[in-house]
Motif scaffolding. Structure first.
Motif, PDB file in Angstrom:
ATOM      1  N   ARG A   5       0.822  -1.215   0.000  1.00 50.37           N
ATOM      2  CA  ARG A   5       0.000   0.000   0.000  1.00 50.37           C
ATOM      3  C   ARG A   5       0.852   1.259   0.000  1.00 50.37           C
ATOM      4  NH1 ARG A   5      -3.885  -0.272   4.892  1.00 50.37           N
ATOM      5  NH2 ARG A   5      -1.915  -0.624   5.928  1.00 50.37           N
ATOM      6  N   GLN A  19       3.066  11.782   6.614  1.00 51.57           N
ATOM      7  CA  GLN A  19       1.730  12.337   6.841  1.00 51.57           C
ATOM      8  C   GLN A  19       0.869  12.224   5.580  1.00 51.57           C
ATOM      9  OE1 GLN A  19       1.748  16.554   7.684  1.00 51.57           O
ATOM     10  NE2 GLN A  19       0.025  16.358   9.084  1.00 51.57           N
ATOM     11  N   THR A  22       0.037   8.489   5.052  1.00 51.69           N
ATOM     12  CA  THR A  22      -0.934   8.062   6.061  1.00 51.69           C
ATOM     13  C   THR A  22      -2.344   8.472   5.667  1.00 51.69           C
ATOM     14  OG1 THR A  22       0.730   8.203   7.793  1.00 51.69           O
ATOM     15  CG2 THR A  22      -1.550   8.234   8.503  1.00 51.69           C
ATOM     16  N   GLY A  23      -2.493   9.654   5.091  1.00 51.42           N
ATOM     17  CA  GLY A  23      -3.801  10.125   4.657  1.00 51.42           C
ATOM     18  C   GLY A  23      -4.405   9.266   3.562  1.00 51.42           C
ATOM     19  N   ARG A  26      -4.675   5.214   5.216  1.00 51.78           N
ATOM     20  CA  ARG A  26      -5.458   5.121   6.447  1.00 51.78           C
ATOM     21  C   ARG A  26      -4.850   4.129   7.441  1.00 51.78           C
ATOM     22  NH1 ARG A  26      -7.749   9.668   5.944  1.00 51.78           N
ATOM     23  NH2 ARG A  26      -9.389   9.840   4.416  1.00 51.78           N
ATOM     24  N   ALA A  27      -3.538   4.198   7.588  1.00 49.11           N
ATOM     25  CA  ALA A  27      -2.825   3.371   8.561  1.00 49.11           C
ATOM     26  C   ALA A  27      -2.247   4.281   9.633  1.00 49.11           C
ATOM     27  CB  ALA A  27      -1.708   2.598   7.874  1.00 49.11           C
ATOM     28  N   ARG A  28      -1.800   3.705  10.720  1.00 52.11           N
ATOM     29  CA  ARG A  28      -1.202   4.494  11.789  1.00 52.11           C
ATOM     30  C   ARG A  28       0.149   5.037  11.317  1.00 52.11           C
ATOM     31  NH1 ARG A  28      -2.018   1.150  17.236  1.00 52.11           N
ATOM     32  NH2 ARG A  28      -0.920   2.980  18.004  1.00 52.11           N
TER      33      ARG A  28
END
Length: 74
Positions: A5, A19, A22-23, A26-28
């Motif tokens: 991903r 950042q 991550t957006g 959708r993972a930490r």
């Protein structure tokens, strides 16, 4: 084999910070950072600089901090 991903997100972005990635995935953030670190060791991504990004602070404030910008090597 399952598609990576992080690689897919970087292909869509061209280059981006943890950042940004991550957006999309959708993972930490710590999971994305760990995957990027492993991908860098394997030569799949590289650091191309730094960018100032806003982060949220306690008390409803924001602050700019430096973030590494990543891109795919191939």
């Amino acid at each position: 084999m399952r598609q990576n991903r992080i690689r897919t997100a970087l292909q869509a972005l061209g280059s981006g910070t943890t950042q940004d990635i991550t957006g999309i995935v959708r993972a930490r953030p710590e999971c994305v950072s760990a995957q990027l670190s492993g991908m860098e060791r394997r030569g799949q991504v590289r650091r191309i600089g730094k960018r100032m990004v806003p982060i949220s602070r306690w008390g409803h404030g924001t602050r700019l901090v430096p973030a590494t910008v990543w891109e795919l090597t191939c």
